[in-house]
Design a protein around this motif. Sequence first.
Motif, mmCIF file in Angstrom:
data_model
loop_
_atom_site.group_PDB
_atom_site.id
_atom_site.type_symbol
_atom_site.label_atom_id
_atom_site.label_comp_id
_atom_site.label_asym_id
_atom_site.label_seq_id
_atom_site.Cartn_x
_atom_site.Cartn_y
_atom_site.Cartn_z
ATOM 1 N N LEU A 186 0.797 -1.228 0.000
ATOM 2 C CA LEU A 186 0.000 0.000 0.000
ATOM 3 C C LEU A 186 0.827 1.276 0.000
ATOM 4 O O LEU A 186 0.277 2.366 -0.142
ATOM 5 N N THR A 187 2.136 1.177 0.209
ATOM 6 C CA THR A 187 2.988 2.365 0.230
ATOM 7 C C THR A 187 4.294 2.062 -0.501
ATOM 8 O O THR A 187 4.680 0.901 -0.606
ATOM 9 N N THR A 188 4.949 3.114 -0.963
ATOM 10 C CA THR A 188 6.268 2.939 -1.583
ATOM 11 C C THR A 188 7.387 3.174 -0.579
ATOM 12 O O THR A 188 8.556 3.106 -0.929
ATOM 13 N N LEU A 189 7.043 3.441 0.673
ATOM 14 C CA LEU A 189 8.053 3.609 1.713
ATOM 15 C C LEU A 189 8.708 2.264 2.011
ATOM 16 O O LEU A 189 8.072 1.217 1.899
ATOM 17 N N PRO A 190 9.965 2.270 2.446
ATOM 18 C CA PRO A 190 10.595 1.013 2.875
ATOM 19 C C PRO A 190 9.873 0.439 4.087
ATOM 20 O O PRO A 190 9.518 1.185 5.009
ATOM 21 N N VAL A 191 9.656 -0.859 4.076
ATOM 22 C CA VAL A 191 8.986 -1.548 5.179
ATOM 23 C C VAL A 191 9.954 -2.574 5.755
ATOM 24 O O VAL A 191 10.534 -3.378 5.025
ATOM 25 N N ILE A 192 10.107 -2.535 7.075
ATOM 26 C CA ILE A 192 10.961 -3.482 7.788
ATOM 27 C C ILE A 192 10.058 -4.356 8.649
ATOM 28 O O ILE A 192 9.315 -3.846 9.484
ATOM 29 N N ALA A 193 10.138 -5.656 8.454
ATOM 30 C CA ALA A 193 9.286 -6.590 9.189
ATOM 31 C C ALA A 193 10.019 -7.151 10.406
ATOM 32 O O ALA A 193 11.196 -7.469 10.340
ATOM 33 N N VAL A 194 9.279 -7.257 11.503
ATOM 34 C CA VAL A 194 9.780 -7.882 12.732
ATOM 35 C C VAL A 194 8.892 -9.088 13.022
ATOM 36 O O VAL A 194 7.754 -8.934 13.480
ATOM 37 N N PRO A 195 9.374 -10.298 12.746
ATOM 38 C CA PRO A 195 8.574 -11.487 13.045
ATOM 39 C C PRO A 195 8.485 -11.701 14.560
ATOM 40 O O PRO A 195 9.469 -11.520 15.274
ATOM 41 N N MET A 196 7.311 -12.057 15.030
ATOM 42 C CA MET A 196 7.094 -12.328 16.452
ATOM 43 C C MET A 196 7.187 -13.827 16.718
ATOM 44 O O MET A 196 6.781 -14.648 15.890
ATOM 45 N N ALA A 197 7.705 -14.161 17.873
ATOM 46 C CA ALA A 197 7.737 -15.562 18.296
ATOM 47 C C ALA A 197 6.306 -16.050 18.485
ATOM 48 O O ALA A 197 5.434 -15.295 18.906
ATOM 49 N N THR A 198 6.060 -17.304 18.144
ATOM 50 C CA THR A 198 4.731 -17.897 18.301
ATOM 51 C C THR A 198 4.836 -19.177 19.121
ATOM 52 O O THR A 198 5.917 -19.767 19.233
ATOM 53 N N LYS A 199 3.712 -19.590 19.680
ATOM 54 C CA LYS A 199 3.705 -20.795 20.532
ATOM 55 C C LYS A 199 4.003 -22.059 19.744
ATOM 56 O O LYS A 199 4.789 -22.893 20.170
ATOM 57 N N ASN A 200 3.369 -22.211 18.596
ATOM 58 C CA ASN A 200 3.471 -23.467 17.859
ATOM 59 C C ASN A 200 4.793 -23.668 17.142
ATOM 60 O O ASN A 200 5.369 -24.742 17.178
ATOM 61 N N LEU A 201 5.287 -22.641 16.476
ATOM 62 C CA LEU A 201 6.483 -22.808 15.653
ATOM 63 C C LEU A 201 7.632 -21.894 16.057
ATOM 64 O O LEU A 201 8.607 -21.758 15.325
ATOM 65 N N GLY A 202 7.530 -21.233 17.200
ATOM 66 C CA GLY A 202 8.605 -20.401 17.707
ATOM 67 C C GLY A 202 8.876 -19.138 16.907
ATOM 68 O O GLY A 202 9.880 -18.469 17.119
ATOM 69 N N GLY A 203 8.024 -18.821 15.963
ATOM 70 C CA GLY A 203 8.196 -17.628 15.143
ATOM 71 C C GLY A 203 8.656 -17.924 13.727
ATOM 72 O O GLY A 203 8.708 -17.035 12.883
ATOM 73 N N LEU A 204 8.975 -19.200 13.458
ATOM 74 C CA LEU A 204 9.395 -19.564 12.107
ATOM 75 C C LEU A 204 8.287 -19.278 11.092
ATOM 76 O O LEU A 204 8.552 -18.828 9.977
ATOM 77 N N ASP A 205 7.027 -19.511 11.498
ATOM 78 C CA ASP A 205 5.906 -19.203 10.615
ATOM 79 C C ASP A 205 5.850 -17.708 10.299
ATOM 80 O O ASP A 205 5.660 -17.302 9.149
ATOM 81 N N SER A 206 6.070 -16.874 11.301
ATOM 82 C CA SER A 206 6.080 -15.422 11.105
ATOM 83 C C SER A 206 7.218 -15.025 10.179
ATOM 84 O O SER A 206 7.034 -14.239 9.237
ATOM 85 N N LEU A 207 8.395 -15.552 10.442
ATOM 86 C CA LEU A 207 9.577 -15.228 9.647
ATOM 87 C C LEU A 207 9.374 -15.591 8.180
ATOM 88 O O LEU A 207 9.613 -14.777 7.281
ATOM 89 N N LEU A 208 8.925 -16.810 7.930
ATOM 90 C CA LEU A 208 8.768 -17.256 6.550
ATOM 91 C C LEU A 208 7.705 -16.463 5.798
ATOM 92 O O LEU A 208 7.867 -16.175 4.612
ATOM 93 N N SER A 209 6.633 -16.085 6.476
ATOM 94 C CA SER A 209 5.604 -15.307 5.782
ATOM 95 C C SER A 209 6.093 -13.912 5.429
ATOM 96 O O SER A 209 5.600 -13.288 4.499
ATOM 97 N N MET A 210 7.096 -13.421 6.149
ATOM 98 C CA MET A 210 7.623 -12.077 5.879
ATOM 99 C C MET A 210 8.715 -12.079 4.813
ATOM 100 O O MET A 210 8.811 -11.139 4.032
ATOM 101 N N VAL A 211 9.529 -13.101 4.771
ATOM 102 C CA VAL A 211 10.621 -13.111 3.805
ATOM 103 C C VAL A 211 10.202 -13.648 2.435
ATOM 104 O O VAL A 211 10.931 -13.470 1.463
ATOM 105 N N GLN A 212 9.065 -14.271 2.349
ATOM 106 C CA GLN A 212 8.599 -14.859 1.088
ATOM 107 C C GLN A 212 7.681 -13.916 0.319
ATOM 108 O O GLN A 212 6.630 -14.306 -0.162
#
Length: 189
Positions: A76-102
Motif C-alpha cells: 500500500l505504500t512505496t516507503l521502505p517496510v521493515i518486518a519484525v517477526p514475532m515468536a509464536t507458541k506453535n512454531l517459535g516464530g518460524l511461521d512469522s519469519l517465513l511469511s515475511m521473507v517470502q
Amino acid sequence: MKVSIIMGSTSDYEVMSGAEQMLKQFGVEYETRIISAHRTPDLMFEYSKSLKDRGFGVVIAGAGGAAHLAGVAAGLTTLPVIAVPMATKNLGGLDSLLSMVQMPTGIPVATVAIGGAKNAAILAVEILALGDKAFSNPQKITCIIFENLFGPYFLPHQSHSYGYASSSGENLTSKIQFKSDATYYFRIT
C-alpha cells in the motif's frame, strides 16, 4: 522524517517497544499504532496510504503467525517496510519469519530476526540517513549500538583507538577502552 511502528496486536508491544527505545536514543520521531491487516483492513488501508503525506520515511511492522501486516503495508505504500517477526507458541516464530521473507517480486519487505525490533529501528535510522543529513552521523550510530551491546559502561568520549596495519592494509585492529577498565578488541575488515 518519522518512523511508523505498527503491530498486529497489543501482545506484540513488549517486543516492539524495543524499536521505540532505539528510536528515542537516536532522536527520531515515531508513531506507534496497533493495526491488524485481518481485523481492521480498512484502517490498515487508510493508514498505509497516508504515511508519505504525513512525513513518514520508513515503516517497522511487527506481527506473528500469518504475519501479513508488513506485506500489506508494503503493498500500500512505496516507503521502505521493515518486518519484525514475532515468536509464536506453535512454531517459535518460524511461521512469522517465513511469511515475511517470502514476498513476491515488486513488494519488497526487509526482515530482521525473530523479535529483532531494536535492529529494525537501527536499520530504519540507516535508511533515513541515506536521504537526510540530520540522521547521518555514523559516530553517533556506532556509539548507540555499542552502548546497547555493552551496557551503560561504554563512554564514547573516553574511547581511544589504536591499531596497526601491514603495508597491504591487512590485520587492522582497533582497541576500545571501556569504563570498566576492560579492553575489547575488534577487527576491521
